[in-house]
Design a protein around this motif. Structure first.
Motif, short mmCIF file in Angstrom:
data_model
loop_
_atom_site.label_atom_id
_atom_site.label_comp_id
_atom_site.label_asym_id
_atom_site.label_seq_id
_atom_site.Cartn_x
_atom_site.Cartn_y
_atom_site.Cartn_z
N GLY A 172 0.79 -1.23 0.00
CA GLY A 172 0.00 0.00 0.00
C GLY A 172 0.82 1.28 0.00
N VAL A 173 0.21 2.31 -0.56
CA VAL A 173 0.76 3.68 -0.54
C VAL A 173 -0.40 4.62 -0.27
N SER A 174 -0.25 5.52 0.70
CA SER A 174 -1.28 6.51 0.99
C SER A 174 -0.78 7.89 0.57
N LEU A 175 -1.55 8.56 -0.27
CA LEU A 175 -1.17 9.87 -0.77
C LEU A 175 -2.04 10.93 -0.11
N ARG A 176 -1.42 11.80 0.68
CA ARG A 176 -2.16 12.92 1.26
C ARG A 176 -2.29 14.00 0.19
N LEU A 177 -3.48 14.09 -0.36
CA LEU A 177 -3.69 15.03 -1.46
C LEU A 177 -3.91 16.44 -0.94
N PRO A 178 -3.34 17.44 -1.62
CA PRO A 178 -3.74 18.82 -1.37
C PRO A 178 -5.21 19.00 -1.81
N THR A 179 -5.76 20.16 -1.56
CA THR A 179 -7.07 20.48 -2.12
C THR A 179 -6.95 20.51 -3.63
N ILE A 180 -7.76 19.71 -4.32
CA ILE A 180 -7.68 19.63 -5.77
C ILE A 180 -8.43 20.81 -6.37
N CYS A 181 -7.72 21.59 -7.16
CA CYS A 181 -8.22 22.86 -7.65
C CYS A 181 -7.57 23.14 -9.01
N VAL A 182 -8.28 23.47 -10.01
CA VAL A 182 -9.69 23.82 -10.01
C VAL A 182 -10.49 22.57 -10.39
N ARG A 183 -11.45 22.19 -9.54
CA ARG A 183 -12.27 21.02 -9.84
C ARG A 183 -13.26 21.39 -10.94
N PRO A 184 -13.33 20.61 -12.03
CA PRO A 184 -14.34 20.87 -13.05
C PRO A 184 -15.71 20.40 -12.59
N GLY A 185 -16.74 20.76 -13.34
CA GLY A 185 -18.09 20.29 -13.05
C GLY A 185 -18.81 21.16 -12.04
N LYS A 186 -19.76 20.56 -11.35
CA LYS A 186 -20.59 21.29 -10.40
C LYS A 186 -19.99 21.22 -9.00
N PRO A 187 -20.35 22.18 -8.12
CA PRO A 187 -19.86 22.13 -6.73
C PRO A 187 -20.27 20.83 -6.05
N ASN A 188 -19.38 20.32 -5.16
CA ASN A 188 -19.73 19.14 -4.37
C ASN A 188 -19.90 19.55 -2.91
N LYS A 189 -19.99 18.57 -2.02
CA LYS A 189 -20.26 18.87 -0.61
C LYS A 189 -18.99 19.03 0.22
N ALA A 190 -17.85 19.11 -0.44
CA ALA A 190 -16.61 19.32 0.29
C ALA A 190 -16.58 20.75 0.83
N ALA A 191 -16.15 20.90 2.08
CA ALA A 191 -16.05 22.23 2.66
C ALA A 191 -15.05 23.09 1.90
N SER A 192 -14.08 22.43 1.28
CA SER A 192 -13.06 23.14 0.51
C SER A 192 -13.50 23.47 -0.90
N GLY A 193 -14.74 23.11 -1.26
CA GLY A 193 -15.19 23.28 -2.64
C GLY A 193 -15.14 24.70 -3.14
N PHE A 194 -15.35 25.67 -2.25
CA PHE A 194 -15.39 27.06 -2.71
C PHE A 194 -14.04 27.52 -3.25
N PHE A 195 -12.93 26.87 -2.82
CA PHE A 195 -11.61 27.24 -3.34
C PHE A 195 -11.58 27.06 -4.87
N SER A 196 -12.32 26.07 -5.37
CA SER A 196 -12.47 25.90 -6.81
C SER A 196 -13.57 26.77 -7.38
N ASN A 197 -14.68 26.87 -6.65
CA ASN A 197 -15.84 27.60 -7.17
C ASN A 197 -15.50 29.04 -7.54
N ILE A 198 -14.68 29.70 -6.70
CA ILE A 198 -14.40 31.12 -6.95
C ILE A 198 -13.49 31.33 -8.15
N LEU A 199 -12.93 30.26 -8.69
CA LEU A 199 -12.14 30.34 -9.91
C LEU A 199 -12.93 29.82 -11.10
N ARG A 200 -13.59 28.68 -10.91
CA ARG A 200 -14.26 27.99 -12.03
C ARG A 200 -15.42 28.80 -12.59
#
Length: 332
Positions: A172-200
């Protein structure tokens, strides 16, 4: 080789699947079969692959179903499935069921298969495993003290991957991902989603709500980098990791204000003007539990993991990959 993507219907899962379909190989091995498993029916890939691609609707919180995903002994398993941060906080039971019991069921299914079966498992953890008080810079040996249910669930899962790997049941390998930005598509329920929303949204001419202070901080990488992390991890010599199979992926540290400044440089004042301040106390409280300083990611960088160097680059990746290199929200 056979590959299984658990969470194959999500954004990163779909992008990973497209990447594999186009390349036809993972490392120096030809792909014989790709299976996309998710709690809902994953959409059919538009790209043509020279190997069969199957989609499976599967609830990994059910141990029997989890076992069925391992029946054909995939050589590489990407475990991307998760209840995201905001939803994990709002629905405590669902978060633990999917984010902890789900990965445990997959690990147990692998262990119980036995007979020398030990696949590479790449698990997506999160920067949310960290919690304050923080030093000026988070180094690789910084302790895990998550302050959200989501971060706690990811930390528990990392320990499970470590232990099952130590016991020789899985590689196994565990990857601690940063906040993925800019997420394409519609907003999701992630609290961090607005970091993408304000750009997308502004880039396509739509107003975006900023629910937090411009001083809020985070650590970012693009979807393109996320796919690169996963592919690199699948080919990594894990003997160099020892018993600690988790590491923080590279990214770009910045504030919301830095994001907005980068958007202005890339797209102009007209686009930035579409961002509207509407503070949300719930979001602001959750962000106060993060408030990350810079993160070195030295271990991952030394092992060849790569990401963007600036927020400007991250925004340009979105424009190139999702908007055909153009900014449709900007007037002529």
């Amino acid at each position: 080789m056979r590959i299984l993507i658990i969470g194959g219907g999500g954004m990163v899962g779909q992008k990973l699947a497209h990447n594999l379909a186009l390349s036809g190989t993972l490392g120096n091995r030809k792909i014989a079969e790709l299976t996309l498993a998710d709690a809902f029916a994953a959409q059919t890939l538009s790209s043509t692959a020279n190997f069969p691609i199957k989609t499976v609707v599967a609830d990994i919180t059910n141990p029997v179903i989890a076992q069925s995903l391992i029946t054909n002994k995939p050589d590489v398993i990407f475990h991307l499935a998760a209840v995201v941060s905001g939803e994990a906080e709002a629905n405590f039971e669902k978060g633990y069921s999917v984010n902890v019991e789900g990965i445990k069921n997959i690990l147990e299914a692998i262990r119980l298969t036995g007979n020398g079966y030990m696949p590479r498992l790449v698990f997506t953890s999160s920067v949310a495993v960290y919690g304050g008080p923080y030093p000026e810079i988070i180094h690789d040996d910084f302790h895990l003290q998550p302050r959200t249910s989501y971060g706690t669930q990811k930390a528990i899962s990392e320990l499970l991957v470590n232990d099952y790997s130590r016991r020789g049941f899985v590689d196994g390998v565990s990857l601690r991902l940063p906040t993925i930005c800019v997420r394409p598509g519609k907003p999701n329920k992630a609290a961090s989603g607005f970091f993408s929303n304000i750009l997308r949204e502004p880039l396509v001419g739509i107003e975006a709500i900023l629910p937090a202070s411009k001083s809020a901080t985070n650590y970012f990488a693009s979807p393109r980098s996320a796919v690169g992390f996963l592919v690199h991890a699948a080919n990594l010599d894990t003997s160099v990791l020892g018993d600690n199979r988790a590491m923080m992926m590279p990214g770009v540290w910045g504030t919301v204000g830095d994001e907005i400044d980068a958007l202005r440089r890339v797209a102009g004042d007209e686009i930035v003007a579409l961002i509207k301040d509407e503070p949300d106390p719930v979001i602001e409280k959750m962000l106060s539990n993060w408030n990350f300083p810079d993160i070195t990611s030295a271990r991952a960088r030394a092992l060849g993991f790569k990401a963007e160097n600036t927020l400007d680059e991250i925004i340009q990746v979105h424009i190139d990959d999702e908007l055909d290199g153009k900014i449709p929200g900007r007037s002529k």
